[in-house]
Design an enzyme around this catalytic site. Structure first.
Site, PDB file in Angstrom:
ATOM      1  N   LYS A  51       0.516 -10.936  11.628  1.00  0.00           N
ATOM      2  CA  LYS A  51       0.887 -11.699  10.520  1.00  0.00           C
ATOM      3  C   LYS A  51       1.496 -13.235  11.442  1.00  0.00           C
ATOM      4  O   LYS A  51       1.073 -14.205  10.976  1.00  0.00           O
ATOM      5  CB  LYS A  51       2.184 -11.275   9.859  1.00  0.00           C
ATOM      6  CG  LYS A  51       1.946 -10.374   8.698  1.00  0.00           C
ATOM      7  CD  LYS A  51       3.105  -9.532   8.338  1.00  0.00           C
ATOM      8  CE  LYS A  51       2.737  -8.379   7.211  1.00  0.00           C
ATOM      9  NZ  LYS A  51       3.873  -7.587   7.268  1.00  0.00           N
ATOM     10  N   GLN A  95      10.349  -6.468   7.661  1.00  0.00           N
ATOM     11  CA  GLN A  95       9.283  -5.686   7.895  1.00  0.00           C
ATOM     12  C   GLN A  95       9.866  -4.302   7.658  1.00  0.00           C
ATOM     13  O   GLN A  95      10.824  -4.015   8.221  1.00  0.00           O
ATOM     14  CB  GLN A  95       8.510  -5.802   9.418  1.00  0.00           C
ATOM     15  CG  GLN A  95       7.400  -4.846   9.563  1.00  0.00           C
ATOM     16  CD  GLN A  95       6.349  -5.347   8.714  1.00  0.00           C
ATOM     17  OE1 GLN A  95       5.850  -6.341   8.404  1.00  0.00           O
ATOM     18  NE2 GLN A  95       5.543  -4.154   8.242  1.00  0.00           N
ATOM     19  N   ASP A 118       7.421 -12.049   0.140  1.00  0.00           N
ATOM     20  CA  ASP A 118       6.630 -10.552  -0.459  1.00  0.00           C
ATOM     21  C   ASP A 118       6.589 -10.509  -1.765  1.00  0.00           C
ATOM     22  O   ASP A 118       6.034  -9.691  -2.381  1.00  0.00           O
ATOM     23  CB  ASP A 118       7.330  -9.552   0.217  1.00  0.00           C
ATOM     24  CG  ASP A 118       6.790  -9.186   1.470  1.00  0.00           C
ATOM     25  OD1 ASP A 118       5.445  -9.275   1.789  1.00  0.00           O
ATOM     26  OD2 ASP A 118       7.489  -8.462   2.373  1.00  0.00           O
TER      27      ASP A 118
END
Ligand code: NDP
Length: 309
Positions: A51, A95, A118
Site C-alpha cells: 500500500k 491494518q 476503508d
C-alpha cells in the site's frame, strides 16, 4: 472473456496521477495517508508495504506507524486521535488484525469518518446505504469499476452475491443495488445455494472456501467475480479442483512442488472458463483493484476535506 484486474488497476492508478497533481497545486501539499500497523503479522506487513509503495509511486505522502504487539487499546486510540488532528493526513488506515488484547471495534470507531479511507466507519456505512457521498469499501468499489470498465451491464440484471461480510458481501450488494441491479444476498444458511446462484446473471463469490463455486452454481453466459483468496495445500486438494483438465493439473502440481501452496479463489477456474461469458482469475482479478481503490479513496478524502475547509 478473462477480466484482467491488473490492467484495470493500472488504468485507475494512471488516472490518480493528474488528480494528485491538481490537488498538490491547489493545496500546496500532496494527499496524505497514514497506516497503523500494530505488531508483526507477516501478511499484514506485506499488505502495508505494498500500500505505501503504491502511494509513494503515485506521489501520495504516506507514513506507517508501528506500535508494538503489546500495544494497548488506549495507546492505539491516542495514535488515532493524533492522526485525526493532523492536517496533512487525509486518510487513516488501521491494518487488521489488531493484536488480541486490543479492542479493535473501538479503535476503528475512533477514526474520524472523513479520514476513513476503508469506508468501514458506521457513518460511512450509513452514507453508502442512503446513497450519500463518502468513501466506499475498496474491494467492493473495485469490483464495480471492473464491471463498468469492461462495459458489463449492471442495471436491470440479477446479481447474486454469496457472502454477507461487512467488508465485501454487504457493501458490494449495496453498490450493485445503487447501480440498479436486482440483488440477492446468500450466506451459509441459504437453502439450495446452487439453484439460487444459477439465477445470477452476475455472480459474486466472497466466501473464503477454495473453488466451492462449481459449474452447478453457474448460469450459462453469466459474469463471475471471484473475490476469494484461499490456498490449496496438498496435491489431493489440487486434484479435486483441476481433475477435469489433465494438462492443467500436471502444470499446477509442478507449480506446487516448486513453490508450495497455490492461491485459489472461491470459484473453480475450469468451470468458470467453460460456462461463464466473463470471469475474474485468481490471482490477477479482484485482488489488484483493492489497493488502487484505496489510493483513489485517499485522493477523494483529501479533496473533500479541502472543499470543506
Ligand atoms: P468472511 O469470512 O467475513 O465472510 C464469508 C461469508 O461467506 C459469510 O457471510 C458466510 O456466511 C459465507 N459462507 C461461508 N461458507 C459458506 C457456504 N458454505 N455457503 C454459503 N455461504 C458461505 O469473509 P470475507 O468477506 O472477509 O472474505 C471472503 C473471501 O474474500 C476470503 O477468501 C477473503 O480472503 C477474500 N478477500 C479478498 C479480498 C481481495 O482484495 N481480493 C479482500 C477481502 C477479502 P455466514 O455469514 O452465514 O457465516
Amino acid at each position: 472473456m478473462l477480466l484482467d484486474g491488473n490492467a484495470v488497476r493500472d488504468r485507475i492508478k494512471a488516472e490518480c496521477v493528474p488528480r494528485i497533481a491538481r490537488f498538490l497545486q491547489d493545496a500546496g501539499r500532496p494527499p496524505g495517508l497514514a497506516v497503523i500497523l500494530a505488531g508483526e503479522n507477516p501478511a499484514s506487513q506485506v499488505y502495508v508495504r505494498s500500500k505505501t509503495k503504491t502511494a509513494s509511486e503515485l506521489g501520495i505522502y504516506s507514513e506507517t506507524l508501528t506500535p508494538s504487539a503489546s500495544a494497548t487499546t488506549e495507546e492505539l486510540l491516542n495514535l488515532v486521535h493524533q492522526l485525526n488532528h493532523r492536517d496533512e493526513i487525509d486518510g487513516i488506515l488501521v491494518q487488521l488484525p489488531l493484536p488480541p488484547q486490543v479492542d479493535a471495534p473501538r479503535v476503528l470507531l475512533a477514526v474520524t469518518p472523513e479520514k476513513d479511507v476503508d469506508g468501514f466507519h458506521p457513518t460511512n456505512v450509513g452514507n453508502l446505504v442512503t446513497g450519500r457521498p463518502g468513501p466506499k469499501p475498496c474491494t467492493p468499489s473495485g469490483i464495480i469499476e471492473l464491471l463498468k470498465r469492461y462495459k458489463i451491464e449492471i442495471a436491470g440484471r440479477h446479481a447474486v452475491v454469496v457472502g454477507r461480510s461487512d467488508i465485501v458481501g454487504k457493501p458490494v450488494a449495496l453498490l450493485l443495488l445503487q447501480n440498479n441491479a436486482t440483488v440477492t444476498i446468500c450466506h451459509s444458511k441459504t437453502r439450495d445455494l446452487p439453484s439460487v446462484c444459477r439465477q445470477g446473471e452476475i455472480l459474486i463469490a466472497a466466501i473464503g472456501r477454495p473453488a466451492m463455486i462449481t459449474a452447478a452454481f453457474m448460469r450459462p453466459g453469466c459474469t463471475v467475480i471471484d473475490v476469494g483468496m484461499n490456498r490449496l495445500e496438498s496435491p489431493e486438494e489440487i486434484a479435486r479442483v483441476y481433475n477435469a483438465d489433465p494438462e492443467r493439473l500436471r502444470e499446477r502440481l509442478q507449480a506446487f512442488e516448486k513453490k508450495g501452496p497455490l492461491l485459489i479463489g472461491d470459484v473453480n477456474p475450469l468451470d468458470a472458463a467453460a460456462i461463464s461469458s466473463a470471469w475474474t482469475p485468481v490471482p490477477g482479478g479482484v485482488g489488484p483493484l483493492t489497493i488502487a481503490m484505496l489510493m483513489s479513496n485517499t485522493i477523494d478524502a483529501a479533496q473533500r476535506r479541502r472543499d470543506l475547509s
